[in-house]
Design a protein around this motif. Structure first.
Motif, PDB file in Angstrom:
ATOM      1  N   VAL A 200     -17.796  33.608 -27.745  1.00  0.00           N
ATOM      2  CA  VAL A 200     -17.990  32.594 -27.001  1.00  0.00           C
ATOM      3  C   VAL A 200     -17.399  31.893 -27.763  1.00  0.00           C
ATOM      4  O   VAL A 200     -16.786  31.279 -28.736  1.00  0.00           O
ATOM      5  CB  VAL A 200     -19.230  31.785 -27.703  1.00  0.00           C
ATOM      6  N   ALA A 201     -16.283  30.837 -26.428  1.00  0.00           N
ATOM      7  CA  ALA A 201     -15.306  29.600 -26.816  1.00  0.00           C
ATOM      8  C   ALA A 201     -15.303  28.040 -26.878  1.00  0.00           C
ATOM      9  O   ALA A 201     -14.655  27.406 -26.779  1.00  0.00           O
ATOM     10  CB  ALA A 201     -14.017  29.577 -26.446  1.00  0.00           C
ATOM     11  N   SER A 202     -16.849  28.044 -26.845  1.00  0.00           N
ATOM     12  CA  SER A 202     -17.493  26.652 -25.913  1.00  0.00           C
ATOM     13  C   SER A 202     -17.601  26.181 -27.329  1.00  0.00           C
ATOM     14  O   SER A 202     -18.634  25.831 -27.392  1.00  0.00           O
ATOM     15  CB  SER A 202     -18.519  26.705 -25.195  1.00  0.00           C
ATOM     16  N   THR A 203     -16.792  25.567 -27.620  1.00  0.00           N
ATOM     17  CA  THR A 203     -17.142  24.992 -29.420  1.00  0.00           C
ATOM     18  C   THR A 203     -17.062  23.666 -29.156  1.00  0.00           C
ATOM     19  O   THR A 203     -17.657  23.159 -29.961  1.00  0.00           O
ATOM     20  CB  THR A 203     -15.966  25.441 -30.411  1.00  0.00           C
ATOM     21  N   THR A 204     -16.391  23.053 -28.263  1.00  0.00           N
ATOM     22  CA  THR A 204     -16.471  21.695 -28.402  1.00  0.00           C
ATOM     23  C   THR A 204     -15.895  21.180 -27.029  1.00  0.00           C
ATOM     24  O   THR A 204     -15.440  20.357 -26.250  1.00  0.00           O
ATOM     25  CB  THR A 204     -14.549  21.476 -28.774  1.00  0.00           C
ATOM     26  N   PRO A 205     -17.595  20.894 -26.574  1.00  0.00           N
ATOM     27  CA  PRO A 205     -17.889  20.774 -25.046  1.00  0.00           C
ATOM     28  C   PRO A 205     -16.946  18.808 -24.352  1.00  0.00           C
ATOM     29  O   PRO A 205     -16.691  19.452 -23.168  1.00  0.00           O
ATOM     30  CB  PRO A 205     -19.029  19.897 -25.561  1.00  0.00           C
ATOM     31  N   PRO A 206     -17.262  18.214 -25.321  1.00  0.00           N
ATOM     32  CA  PRO A 206     -16.157  16.732 -24.964  1.00  0.00           C
ATOM     33  C   PRO A 206     -14.172  17.157 -24.024  1.00  0.00           C
ATOM     34  O   PRO A 206     -14.059  16.705 -23.350  1.00  0.00           O
ATOM     35  CB  PRO A 206     -15.909  15.913 -26.121  1.00  0.00           C
ATOM     36  N   VAL A 207     -14.281  18.011 -24.914  1.00  0.00           N
ATOM     37  CA  VAL A 207     -12.844  18.358 -24.616  1.00  0.00           C
ATOM     38  C   VAL A 207     -12.439  19.481 -23.764  1.00  0.00           C
ATOM     39  O   VAL A 207     -11.711  19.031 -22.193  1.00  0.00           O
ATOM     40  CB  VAL A 207     -11.613  19.230 -25.767  1.00  0.00           C
ATOM     41  N   LEU A 208     -13.158  20.182 -22.845  1.00  0.00           N
ATOM     42  CA  LEU A 208     -13.354  21.078 -21.989  1.00  0.00           C
ATOM     43  C   LEU A 208     -14.115  20.871 -20.594  1.00  0.00           C
ATOM     44  O   LEU A 208     -13.626  20.324 -20.350  1.00  0.00           O
ATOM     45  CB  LEU A 208     -14.763  22.383 -22.111  1.00  0.00           C
ATOM     46  N   ILE A 209     -14.801  19.114 -21.108  1.00  0.00           N
ATOM     47  CA  ILE A 209     -15.306  18.269 -20.853  1.00  0.00           C
ATOM     48  C   ILE A 209     -14.428  18.023 -19.172  1.00  0.00           C
ATOM     49  O   ILE A 209     -14.522  18.026 -17.991  1.00  0.00           O
ATOM     50  CB  ILE A 209     -16.556  17.166 -20.159  1.00  0.00           C
ATOM     51  N   ALA A 210     -13.348  16.935 -20.457  1.00  0.00           N
ATOM     52  CA  ALA A 210     -12.182  16.356 -20.157  1.00  0.00           C
ATOM     53  C   ALA A 210     -11.060  17.609 -19.318  1.00  0.00           C
ATOM     54  O   ALA A 210     -11.031  16.775 -17.771  1.00  0.00           O
ATOM     55  CB  ALA A 210     -11.518  16.081 -21.019  1.00  0.00           C
ATOM     56  N   ALA A 211     -11.040  18.631 -19.627  1.00  0.00           N
ATOM     57  CA  ALA A 211     -10.077  19.231 -18.782  1.00  0.00           C
ATOM     58  C   ALA A 211     -10.808  19.569 -17.291  1.00  0.00           C
ATOM     59  O   ALA A 211     -10.038  19.834 -16.686  1.00  0.00           O
ATOM     60  CB  ALA A 211     -10.287  20.244 -19.867  1.00  0.00           C
ATOM     61  N   ALA A 212     -11.906  19.789 -17.996  1.00  0.00           N
ATOM     62  CA  ALA A 212     -13.199  20.132 -15.661  1.00  0.00           C
ATOM     63  C   ALA A 212     -13.339  19.176 -15.457  1.00  0.00           C
ATOM     64  O   ALA A 212     -12.745  18.747 -13.786  1.00  0.00           O
ATOM     65  CB  ALA A 212     -14.440  20.806 -16.418  1.00  0.00           C
ATOM     66  N   ALA A 213     -13.234  18.052 -15.676  1.00  0.00           N
ATOM     67  CA  ALA A 213     -12.724  16.715 -14.902  1.00  0.00           C
ATOM     68  C   ALA A 213     -11.796  16.278 -14.028  1.00  0.00           C
ATOM     69  O   ALA A 213     -11.606  15.564 -12.904  1.00  0.00           O
ATOM     70  CB  ALA A 213     -13.058  15.680 -15.979  1.00  0.00           C
ATOM     71  N   ALA A 214     -10.837  16.972 -14.812  1.00  0.00           N
ATOM     72  CA  ALA A 214      -9.673  16.900 -14.395  1.00  0.00           C
ATOM     73  C   ALA A 214      -9.246  17.781 -13.115  1.00  0.00           C
ATOM     74  O   ALA A 214      -8.574  17.512 -12.303  1.00  0.00           O
ATOM     75  CB  ALA A 214      -7.885  16.848 -15.317  1.00  0.00           C
ATOM     76  N   ARG A 215      -9.661  18.755 -13.168  1.00  0.00           N
ATOM     77  CA  ARG A 215     -10.006  20.248 -12.781  1.00  0.00           C
ATOM     78  C   ARG A 215     -10.562  19.543 -11.240  1.00  0.00           C
ATOM     79  O   ARG A 215     -10.710  20.746 -10.150  1.00  0.00           O
ATOM     80  CB  ARG A 215      -9.752  20.871 -12.380  1.00  0.00           C
ATOM     81  N   THR A 216     -11.508  18.742 -11.511  1.00  0.00           N
ATOM     82  CA  THR A 216     -12.441  18.653 -10.296  1.00  0.00           C
ATOM     83  C   THR A 216     -13.148  17.144  -9.778  1.00  0.00           C
ATOM     84  O   THR A 216     -11.496  16.063 -10.233  1.00  0.00           O
ATOM     85  CB  THR A 216     -13.991  18.929 -10.555  1.00  0.00           C
ATOM     86  N   THR A 217     -13.211  17.131  -7.863  1.00  0.00           N
ATOM     87  CA  THR A 217     -13.779  15.649  -7.784  1.00  0.00           C
ATOM     88  C   THR A 217     -14.724  15.359  -7.707  1.00  0.00           C
ATOM     89  O   THR A 217     -14.590  14.309  -7.501  1.00  0.00           O
ATOM     90  CB  THR A 217     -12.506  15.669  -6.198  1.00  0.00           C
ATOM     91  N   ARG A 218     -15.556  15.915  -7.151  1.00  0.00           N
ATOM     92  CA  ARG A 218     -17.443  15.900  -7.469  1.00  0.00           C
ATOM     93  C   ARG A 218     -18.366  16.008  -7.657  1.00  0.00           C
ATOM     94  O   ARG A 218     -18.893  15.109  -7.732  1.00  0.00           O
ATOM     95  CB  ARG A 218     -17.293  16.148  -5.267  1.00  0.00           C
ATOM     96  N   ILE A 219     -17.805  17.240  -8.359  1.00  0.00           N
ATOM     97  CA  ILE A 219     -19.262  18.115  -8.756  1.00  0.00           C
ATOM     98  C   ILE A 219     -19.514  17.038 -10.359  1.00  0.00           C
ATOM     99  O   ILE A 219     -18.107  16.681 -11.311  1.00  0.00           O
ATOM    100  CB  ILE A 219     -18.760  19.401  -9.761  1.00  0.00           C
ATOM    101  N   ARG A 220     -21.036  17.303 -10.948  1.00  0.00           N
ATOM    102  CA  ARG A 220     -20.962  15.979 -12.222  1.00  0.00           C
ATOM    103  C   ARG A 220     -20.714  17.383 -13.554  1.00  0.00           C
ATOM    104  O   ARG A 220     -21.064  18.869 -13.297  1.00  0.00           O
ATOM    105  CB  ARG A 220     -22.451  16.096 -12.751  1.00  0.00           C
ATOM    106  N   VAL A 221     -20.165  17.005 -14.123  1.00  0.00           N
ATOM    107  CA  VAL A 221     -19.801  17.503 -15.289  1.00  0.00           C
ATOM    108  C   VAL A 221     -20.083  17.092 -16.382  1.00  0.00           C
ATOM    109  O   VAL A 221     -20.240  16.167 -16.874  1.00  0.00           O
ATOM    110  CB  VAL A 221     -18.219  17.865 -15.817  1.00  0.00           C
ATOM    111  N   GLY A 222     -20.235  18.163 -17.689  1.00  0.00           N
ATOM    112  CA  GLY A 222     -21.304  17.730 -18.470  1.00  0.00           C
ATOM    113  C   GLY A 222     -21.274  18.914 -20.165  1.00  0.00           C
ATOM    114  O   GLY A 222     -21.032  19.883 -19.916  1.00  0.00           O
ATOM    115  N   SER A 223     -22.300  18.046 -21.369  1.00  0.00           N
ATOM    116  CA  SER A 223     -22.443  19.008 -22.196  1.00  0.00           C
ATOM    117  C   SER A 223     -24.037  19.666 -22.007  1.00  0.00           C
ATOM    118  O   SER A 223     -24.827  18.831 -21.662  1.00  0.00           O
ATOM    119  CB  SER A 223     -22.668  18.168 -24.095  1.00  0.00           C
ATOM    120  N   GLY A 224     -24.030  21.213 -22.398  1.00  0.00           N
ATOM    121  CA  GLY A 224     -25.192  21.524 -22.083  1.00  0.00           C
ATOM    122  C   GLY A 224     -25.706  22.160 -23.527  1.00  0.00           C
ATOM    123  O   GLY A 224     -26.167  23.784 -23.176  1.00  0.00           O
ATOM    124  N   GLY A 225     -25.655  21.182 -25.044  1.00  0.00           N
ATOM    125  CA  GLY A 225     -24.882  20.405 -25.140  1.00  0.00           C
ATOM    126  C   GLY A 225     -24.789  19.807 -26.734  1.00  0.00           C
ATOM    127  O   GLY A 225     -24.083  20.867 -26.672  1.00  0.00           O
TER     128      GLY A 225
END
Length: 353
Positions: free
Chosen positions: A55-80
């Motif tokens: 499992v590499a999801s250690t830091t949700p905020p970092v991953l969320i920022a990267a995913a937000a930059a790659r997307t335009t519509r979908i909501r992105v967030g922490s779970g959790g």
């Protein structure tokens, strides 16, 4: 209100398989987020787990920022975000910044579980009173105040007030969700009038009771006049049922290792999972059988129909899928063809656009 075709969202733990680097695993997940965005999924959340080989999801905020930059519509967030691991002000500042990066698209899912073993928990919680689990409700309230435009106010014993804001001039706030797998989280979400998600993908035990406690005890607020919840599930979809069952094996074997206190390893390939079947004892095999019974595995149409029935049975209009399909040997390391396949097969049938 439930519908015959619930909206679909995605929960990602950023799985790491044998021979795959962290960089490749993250690249595969960011590609998956972009594909989920294009396919019409409602939201994409990253979990928080620590010190796990698969499992590499250690830091949700970092991953969320990267995913937000790659997307335009979908909501992105922490779970959790596992709040006892973090200072509330830091969480508030991180998610206020994310809201500024992707206005109107940020979800802040908060939980109070550690997300790891006791040793890692102690390393994460070397932050004084912020690690006090008993203060979890206060810390949730603090974060909600800090991310608001007005911020929070501290009052010293001298009577002087001190204003604190997570960001200087907020024009929007992340949507806060409480997450959990116990009666406690359901009751707290209800008392605070917050949206709530039961971690059904993790165990599935106590789902009905948690939803009943949440809905019956919900205290309406201006922001949330009615209870709001959805379900999380583990899913594998493939062109054939046989392929789906094979692709589920690596994650099933990982769960057996986890629940049988066996050493954890990166996810095996499908071929290695099949070859290693004889290595597991009766306990591990029984864990796999019990776990398989709670997962949604099959062809796209069959899984979509099962998800619709599941959503209707529990009165929700959204299901968050954790696409746990494993890889065959030879499939690219910087992509997740099977997880992409799962999302695309379901989208073809069930995504509410």
């Amino acid at each position: 209100m439930s519908t015959s075709t619930p909206a679909l969202s995605v929960l990602d733990l950023v799985p790491v398989r044998a021979g795959q680097t962290s960089a490749q695993a993250v690249a595969a997940s960011l590609d998956l987020a972009a594909r989920a965005d294009a396919a019409g999924y409602r939201r994409y959340w990253f979990a928080e787990h620590h010190n796990m080989p698969a499992v590499a999801s250690t830091t949700p905020p970092v991953l969320i920022a990267a995913a937000a930059a790659r997307t335009t519509r979908i909501r992105v967030g922490s779970g959790g975000m596992m709040l006892p691991n973090h200072a509330p002000l830091i969480v508030a500042e991180q998610f206020a910044a994310l809201e500024a990066i992707a206005p109107g698209r940020i979800d802040l899912g908060i939980g109070r579980a550690p997300g790891s073993d006791p040793v890692i928990t102690q390393l994460l919680r070397q932050s004084g009173t912020t690690s006090d689990v008993d203060r979890f409700p206060d810390h949730v309230a603090d974060i909600m105040a800090l991310v608001s435009a007005d911020g929070a106010t501290l009052r010293f014993t001298s009577g002087r007030d001190y204003s604190v804001r997570a960001t200087p001039a907020a024009t929007g706030v992340p949507e806060v969700w409480l997450l959990g797998s116990s009666d406690y989280s359901a009751r707290l979400a209800a008392s605070l009038g917050l949206p709530y998600v039961f971690a059904n993908h993790f165990s599935g035990e106590g789902l009905e009771r948690a939803l009943d406690l949440y809905r019956s005890g919900f205290q309406a607020t201006e922001a949330h006049p009615e209870p709001r919840t959805f379900l999380t599930v583990n899913v594998v979809a493939a062109p054939t049922a046989a392929e789906a069952e094979e692709r589920a094996l690596p994650q099933l074997r990982m769960m057996a290792r986890l629940r049988s206190n066996m050493p954890l390893v990166p996810l095996e390939s499908v071929e290695a999972s099949i070859a290693g079947e004889a290595d597991f004892d009766g306990l591990a095999r029984s864990v796999m059988t019990a776990t398989r019974a709670k997962w949604f595995i099959g062809t796209g149409p069959d899984v979509a129909a099962e998800l619709s029935a599941f959503a209707a049975r529990h009165g929700v209009d959204e299901v968050m899928v954790s696409p746990i399909a494993g890889a065959y040997e030879g499939e690219p390391m910087d992509a997740s063809p099977a997880r992409v396949q799962t999302l695309e097969l379901l989208a073809a049938v069930a995504v509410a656009r």
